[in-house]
Write a protein that holds these residues in place. Structure first.
Motif, PDB file in Angstrom:
ATOM      1  N   GLN A  79       0.841  -1.192   0.000  1.00  0.00           N
ATOM      2  CA  GLN A  79       0.000   0.000   0.000  1.00  0.00           C
ATOM      3  C   GLN A  79       0.877   1.243   0.000  1.00  0.00           C
TER       4      GLN A  79
ATOM      5  N   HIS B 260       4.180   7.255   1.614  1.00  0.00           N
ATOM      6  CA  HIS B 260       4.336   6.327   2.732  1.00  0.00           C
ATOM      7  C   HIS B 260       3.838   4.963   2.264  1.00  0.00           C
ATOM      8  N   TYR B 261       4.577   3.919   2.608  1.00  0.00           N
ATOM      9  CA  TYR B 261       4.189   2.589   2.155  1.00  0.00           C
ATOM     10  C   TYR B 261       4.258   1.581   3.289  1.00  0.00           C
ATOM     11  N   ALA B 262       3.550   0.478   3.101  1.00  0.00           N
ATOM     12  CA  ALA B 262       3.641  -0.707   3.949  1.00  0.00           C
ATOM     13  C   ALA B 262       3.561  -1.912   3.023  1.00  0.00           C
TER      14      ALA B 262
ATOM     15  N   SER C 231       8.366  -8.207   5.521  1.00  0.00           N
ATOM     16  CA  SER C 231       7.481  -7.058   5.737  1.00  0.00           C
ATOM     17  C   SER C 231       8.310  -5.847   6.117  1.00  0.00           C
ATOM     18  N   HIS C 232       7.948  -4.714   5.542  1.00  0.00           N
ATOM     19  CA  HIS C 232       8.612  -3.469   5.915  1.00  0.00           C
ATOM     20  C   HIS C 232       7.727  -2.281   5.559  1.00  0.00           C
ATOM     21  N   PHE C 233       8.069  -1.122   6.140  1.00  0.00           N
ATOM     22  CA  PHE C 233       7.325   0.104   5.867  1.00  0.00           C
ATOM     23  C   PHE C 233       8.269   1.286   5.903  1.00  0.00           C
TER      24      PHE C 233
ATOM     25  N   THR D 119       8.992   5.092   3.423  1.00  0.00           N
ATOM     26  CA  THR D 119       8.578   5.929   2.297  1.00  0.00           C
ATOM     27  C   THR D 119       9.214   5.377   1.025  1.00  0.00           C
TER      28      THR D 119
ATOM     29  N   SER E  69      11.097  -3.015   9.784  1.00  0.00           N
ATOM     30  CA  SER E  69      11.154  -4.239   8.989  1.00  0.00           C
ATOM     31  C   SER E  69      11.186  -5.465   9.884  1.00  0.00           C
TER      32      SER E  69
END
Length: 144
Positions: A39, A45-47, A80-82, A84, A101
């Motif tokens: 997303q 900003h992302y996830a 998994s990480h988030f 920008t 992460s």
């Protein structure tokens, strides 16, 4: 001028999570039926979450009582990480600034990936691993 994040904005579902081996063969990196979501909001900003859908459940049904093997399978079966992300259509690169992460060594890093966009499918490759494997990831844009 900063390139527009509009090309990435939205929700994407995992199309594939493969790996290209040094001998040129291709296999699955997160099992035969991986699942995931990526997303991106209008500010970049992302996830991102990728899971091997065949990860075994914990026998005790209690995360604090997992065995070493269960913990290993749980962490090795996910990425998994988030943070920008920025896109540069001129160089066909995505630049991820990783804030958090599941792999702590990625936190605080900047990762550049070459991408292709074919309609509603975004694909890119990650830098080669020490063994020479190159992860290949593809996302399909979800329609509103």
């Amino acid at each position: 001028m900063k390139p527009s994040i509009t090309a990435l904005e939205g929700t994407w579902t995992l199309a594939f999570a493969d790996v290209r081996h040094p001998d040129g063969t291709r296999g699955h990196d997160y099992g035969d039926s991986p699942k995931g979501v990526f997303q991106v909001d209008h500010n970049g900003h992302y996830a991102m979450f990728i899971f091997d859908s065949a990860r075994p459940r914990f026998a005790a049904n209690d995360r604090s009582k997992g065995t070493p093997e269960e913990f290993r399978a749980a962490i090795m079966g996910t990425s998994s990480h988030f943070g920008t992300v920025a896109i540069d259509p001129a160089t066909h690169t995505l630049t991820f600034h990783v804030v958090g992460s599941t792999y702590p060594n990625s936190e605080g890093t900047t990762q550049v990936r070459h991408y292709t966009m074919d309609g509603d499918v975004l694909s890119y490759q990650v830098a080669a691993r020490p063994n020479g494997d190159i992860p290949l990831t593809g996302w399909k844009r979800m329609q509103p």
